[in-house]
Design a protein around this motif. Structure first.
Motif, PDB file in Angstrom:
ATOM      1  N   VAL A  51       0.832  -1.207   0.000  1.00 53.51           N
ATOM      2  CA  VAL A  51       0.000   0.000   0.000  1.00 53.51           C
ATOM      3  C   VAL A  51       0.866   1.255   0.000  1.00 53.51           C
ATOM      4  O   VAL A  51       1.855   1.342   0.739  1.00 53.51           O
ATOM      5  N   LEU A  52       0.477   2.225  -0.814  1.00 54.26           N
ATOM      6  CA  LEU A  52       1.073   3.559  -0.818  1.00 54.26           C
ATOM      7  C   LEU A  52       0.034   4.547  -0.307  1.00 54.26           C
ATOM      8  O   LEU A  52      -1.113   4.528  -0.762  1.00 54.26           O
ATOM      9  N   ILE A  53       0.426   5.395   0.651  1.00 53.84           N
ATOM     10  CA  ILE A  53      -0.484   6.398   1.214  1.00 53.84           C
ATOM     11  C   ILE A  53      -0.122   7.767   0.659  1.00 53.84           C
ATOM     12  O   ILE A  53       1.022   8.209   0.794  1.00 53.84           O
ATOM     13  N   ALA A  54      -1.092   8.451   0.048  1.00 55.23           N
ATOM     14  CA  ALA A  54      -0.859   9.784  -0.509  1.00 55.23           C
ATOM     15  C   ALA A  54      -1.824  10.778   0.132  1.00 55.23           C
ATOM     16  O   ALA A  54      -3.030  10.729  -0.120  1.00 55.23           O
ATOM     17  N   ASP A  55      -1.296  11.653   0.960  1.00 55.63           N
ATOM     18  CA  ASP A  55      -2.111  12.672   1.637  1.00 55.63           C
ATOM     19  C   ASP A  55      -1.181  13.799   2.056  1.00 55.63           C
ATOM     20  O   ASP A  55      -0.060  13.548   2.517  1.00 55.63           O
ATOM     21  N   ASP A  56      -1.634  15.042   1.900  1.00 54.54           N
ATOM     22  CA  ASP A  56      -0.753  16.165   2.226  1.00 54.54           C
ATOM     23  C   ASP A  56      -0.653  16.427   3.725  1.00 54.54           C
ATOM     24  O   ASP A  56       0.197  17.204   4.164  1.00 54.54           O
ATOM     25  N   GLN A  57      -1.473  15.759   4.528  1.00 48.91           N
ATOM     26  CA  GLN A  57      -1.417  15.943   5.981  1.00 48.91           C
ATOM     27  C   GLN A  57      -0.622  14.800   6.611  1.00 48.91           C
ATOM     28  O   GLN A  57      -1.026  13.631   6.553  1.00 48.91           O
ATOM     29  N   ALA A  58       0.496  15.155   7.231  1.00 49.23           N
ATOM     30  CA  ALA A  58       1.364  14.149   7.846  1.00 49.23           C
ATOM     31  C   ALA A  58       0.624  13.360   8.921  1.00 49.23           C
ATOM     32  O   ALA A  58       0.852  12.156   9.098  1.00 49.23           O
ATOM     33  N   LEU A  59      -0.292  14.028   9.631  1.00 52.17           N
ATOM     34  CA  LEU A  59      -1.034  13.367  10.702  1.00 52.17           C
ATOM     35  C   LEU A  59      -1.939  12.269  10.134  1.00 52.17           C
ATOM     36  O   LEU A  59      -2.068  11.193  10.727  1.00 52.17           O
ATOM     37  N   VAL A  60      -2.555  12.537   8.987  1.00 45.97           N
ATOM     38  CA  VAL A  60      -3.415  11.532   8.352  1.00 45.97           C
ATOM     39  C   VAL A  60      -2.580  10.345   7.893  1.00 45.97           C
ATOM     40  O   VAL A  60      -2.933   9.183   8.122  1.00 45.97           O
ATOM     41  N   ARG A  61      -1.439  10.636   7.268  1.00 43.69           N
ATOM     42  CA  ARG A  61      -0.563   9.550   6.801  1.00 43.69           C
ATOM     43  C   ARG A  61      -0.097   8.695   7.977  1.00 43.69           C
ATOM     44  O   ARG A  61      -0.106   7.464   7.913  1.00 43.69           O
ATOM     45  N   SER A  62       0.292   9.351   9.053  1.00 45.20           N
ATOM     46  CA  SER A  62       0.766   8.637  10.230  1.00 45.20           C
ATOM     47  C   SER A  62      -0.337   7.775  10.833  1.00 45.20           C
ATOM     48  O   SER A  62      -0.103   6.621  11.230  1.00 45.20           O
ATOM     49  N   GLY A  63      -1.545   8.323  10.886  1.00 45.71           N
ATOM     50  CA  GLY A  63      -2.674   7.578  11.447  1.00 45.71           C
ATOM     51  C   GLY A  63      -3.005   6.342  10.635  1.00 45.71           C
ATOM     52  O   GLY A  63      -3.244   5.254  11.184  1.00 45.71           O
ATOM     53  N   LEU A  64      -3.014   6.485   9.303  1.00 47.91           N
ATOM     54  CA  LEU A  64      -3.306   5.344   8.444  1.00 47.91           C
ATOM     55  C   LEU A  64      -2.200   4.295   8.529  1.00 47.91           C
ATOM     56  O   LEU A  64      -2.471   3.089   8.566  1.00 47.91           O
ATOM     57  N   ARG A  65      -0.954   4.759   8.569  1.00 43.21           N
ATOM     58  CA  ARG A  65       0.163   3.813   8.685  1.00 43.21           C
ATOM     59  C   ARG A  65       0.061   3.035  10.006  1.00 43.21           C
ATOM     60  O   ARG A  65       0.285   1.812  10.034  1.00 43.21           O
TER      61      ARG A  65
ATOM     62  N   GLY B  93       5.178   2.998   1.209  1.00 43.46           N
ATOM     63  CA  GLY B  93       5.600   4.366   0.963  1.00 43.46           C
ATOM     64  C   GLY B  93       4.540   5.376   1.312  1.00 43.46           C
ATOM     65  O   GLY B  93       3.369   5.028   1.509  1.00 43.46           O
ATOM     66  N   GLU B  94       4.950   6.648   1.398  1.00 40.59           N
ATOM     67  CA  GLU B  94       4.047   7.770   1.646  1.00 40.59           C
ATOM     68  C   GLU B  94       4.367   8.885   0.669  1.00 40.59           C
ATOM     69  O   GLU B  94       5.514   9.044   0.247  1.00 40.59           O
ATOM     70  N   ALA B  95       3.337   9.664   0.310  1.00 39.11           N
ATOM     71  CA  ALA B  95       3.521  10.811  -0.585  1.00 39.11           C
ATOM     72  C   ALA B  95       2.712  11.973  -0.043  1.00 39.11           C
ATOM     73  O   ALA B  95       1.590  11.795   0.438  1.00 39.11           O
ATOM     74  N   ALA B  96       3.285  13.181  -0.126  1.00 34.11           N
ATOM     75  CA  ALA B  96       2.626  14.370   0.405  1.00 34.11           C
ATOM     76  C   ALA B  96       1.881  15.169  -0.656  1.00 34.11           C
ATOM     77  O   ALA B  96       1.210  16.149  -0.339  1.00 34.11           O
ATOM     78  N   ASP B  97       2.019  14.774  -1.925  1.00 35.52           N
ATOM     79  CA  ASP B  97       1.270  15.448  -2.989  1.00 35.52           C
ATOM     80  C   ASP B  97       1.118  14.483  -4.169  1.00 35.52           C
ATOM     81  O   ASP B  97       1.705  13.391  -4.190  1.00 35.52           O
ATOM     82  N   GLY B  98       0.326  14.902  -5.146  1.00 38.12           N
ATOM     83  CA  GLY B  98       0.024  14.031  -6.264  1.00 38.12           C
ATOM     84  C   GLY B  98       1.224  13.670  -7.119  1.00 38.12           C
ATOM     85  O   GLY B  98       1.365  12.531  -7.578  1.00 38.12           O
TER      86      GLY B  98
ATOM     87  N   GLY C 253     -10.873   6.615 -12.771  1.00 31.90           N
ATOM     88  CA  GLY C 253     -10.480   5.219 -12.660  1.00 31.90           C
ATOM     89  C   GLY C 253     -10.345   4.673 -11.253  1.00 31.90           C
ATOM     90  O   GLY C 253     -10.012   3.502 -11.077  1.00 31.90           O
ATOM     91  N   ALA C 254     -10.595   5.509 -10.230  1.00 31.91           N
ATOM     92  CA  ALA C 254     -10.517   5.014  -8.858  1.00 31.91           C
ATOM     93  C   ALA C 254     -11.552   3.914  -8.639  1.00 31.91           C
ATOM     94  O   ALA C 254     -12.631   3.931  -9.231  1.00 31.91           O
ATOM     95  N   SER C 255     -11.216   2.963  -7.794  1.00 28.82           N
ATOM     96  CA  SER C 255     -12.082   1.805  -7.564  1.00 28.82           C
ATOM     97  C   SER C 255     -13.077   2.016  -6.432  1.00 28.82           C
ATOM     98  O   SER C 255     -13.849   1.110  -6.116  1.00 28.82           O
ATOM     99  N   GLY C 256     -13.055   3.188  -5.813  1.00 28.60           N
ATOM    100  CA  GLY C 256     -13.994   3.470  -4.741  1.00 28.60           C
ATOM    101  C   GLY C 256     -13.438   4.542  -3.829  1.00 28.60           C
ATOM    102  O   GLY C 256     -12.419   5.161  -4.124  1.00 28.60           O
ATOM    103  N   PHE C 257     -14.135   4.780  -2.723  1.00 27.72           N
ATOM    104  CA  PHE C 257     -13.649   5.804  -1.794  1.00 27.72           C
ATOM    105  C   PHE C 257     -13.927   5.419  -0.355  1.00 27.72           C
ATOM    106  O   PHE C 257     -14.801   4.599  -0.063  1.00 27.72           O
ATOM    107  N   LEU C 258     -13.150   6.007   0.543  1.00 25.29           N
ATOM    108  CA  LEU C 258     -13.310   5.843   1.977  1.00 25.29           C
ATOM    109  C   LEU C 258     -13.266   7.212   2.628  1.00 25.29           C
ATOM    110  O   LEU C 258     -12.554   8.100   2.170  1.00 25.29           O
ATOM    111  N   THR C 259     -14.005   7.382   3.719  1.00 22.02           N
ATOM    112  CA  THR C 259     -13.863   8.605   4.501  1.00 22.02           C
ATOM    113  C   THR C 259     -12.665   8.436   5.445  1.00 22.02           C
ATOM    114  O   THR C 259     -12.290   7.325   5.803  1.00 22.02           O
ATOM    115  N   LYS C 260     -12.059   9.540   5.818  1.00 20.73           N
ATOM    116  CA  LYS C 260     -10.799   9.494   6.559  1.00 20.73           C
ATOM    117  C   LYS C 260     -10.956   9.031   8.002  1.00 20.73           C
ATOM    118  O   LYS C 260      -9.963   8.772   8.679  1.00 20.73           O
ATOM    119  N   ASP C 261     -12.194   8.918   8.486  1.00 23.02           N
ATOM    120  CA  ASP C 261     -12.400   8.423   9.845  1.00 23.02           C
ATOM    121  C   ASP C 261     -12.623   6.909   9.875  1.00 23.02           C
ATOM    122  O   ASP C 261     -13.132   6.346  10.837  1.00 23.02           O
TER     123      ASP C 261
END
Length: 221
Positions: free
Chosen positions: A5-19, A32-37, A100-108
């Motif tokens: 899994v690769l996590i792409a989000d500009d908020q470090a806190l969100v990336r850390s939480g998901l990881r 891996g993690e990415a802070a922008d597209g 082309g995304a396969s779906g979505f999730l809310t961040k909570d």
């Protein structure tokens, strides 16, 4: 098999939480993690993850553009993108699905739901429930208008496949389609798989979008 899994989000806190959440899932590994597209596109190319968790609203290259670049030219069994959003009514979700995304999730999202989502899309399934897909796509189809269903390429499908696609677009699950048409759920799934292949779309989500955009079904008022 471990799902990468690769996590792409500009908020470090969100990336850390998901990881941190995913660290508790034995069959998932954050590679891996990415802070922008733009960074997400680069890392997807180098790390070759199975699933990208993609934020929509990021500085520079946004998640929609990044999704389009990541999925461009990929094989059917290639990387899958799941959109991360704050609200499921976000206007940008539809554009991401269309890209082309396969779906979505809310961040909570909690761990159990997040793991199920990752496993599902890694296996090639669409993440959205049929009813949610229909409501989301229909809402945007009403805004944009739809083309006539005639001469829209549906002739490649058999009559039964066309019936099944209509029911998919109306929000029915495989078991409901099977009951409506007096066929087995396995046969319903086979018709959907064949329709996806014949129409050259990526998954069930793309099939629903195509059905509305080409006027096979009309959005309710």
């Amino acid at each position: 098999m471990t799902i990468r899994v690769l996590i792409a989000d500009d908020q470090a806190l969100v990336r850390s939480g998901l990881r941190s959440l995913l660290a508790r899932a034995k069959d998932v590994s954050v590679v891996g993690e990415a802070a922008d597209g733009e960074e997400a596109v680069r890392q997807a190319a180098s790390l070759r993850p199975d699933v990208v968790l993609m934020d929509i609203r990021m500085p520079g290259t946004d998640g929609i553009t990044a999704t389009r670049h990541i999925l461009a030219g990929q094989e059917e069994d290639g990387c899958r993108v799941v959109i991360l959003t704050t609200f499921d009514t976000d206007d940008h979700v539809f554009a991401a699905l269309r890209a082309g995304a396969s779906g979505f999730l809310t961040k909570d999202v909690d761990l159990a739901e997040l793991r199920r989502a990752i496993v599902a899309v890694a296996a090639g399934d669409a993440l959205l429930s049929p009813g949610v897909t229909r409501r989301l796509v229909a809402r945007f189809a009403r805004r944009q208008g739809v083309a006539s269903g005639s001469g829209a390429g549906w002739e490649v499908l058999t009559a039964r496949e066309l019936d099944v696609v209509r029911l998919v677009a109306e929000g029915l699950a495989n078991a409901e389609i099977a009951e409506r048409l007096s066929i087995s759920p396995h046969t319903a799934k086979t018709h959907i798989t064949r329709a996806i292949a014949k129409l050259g779309v990526r998954d069930r989500v793309q099939l629903v979008i195509l059905a509305y955009e080409r006027g096979l079904v009309q959005p309710s008022s």
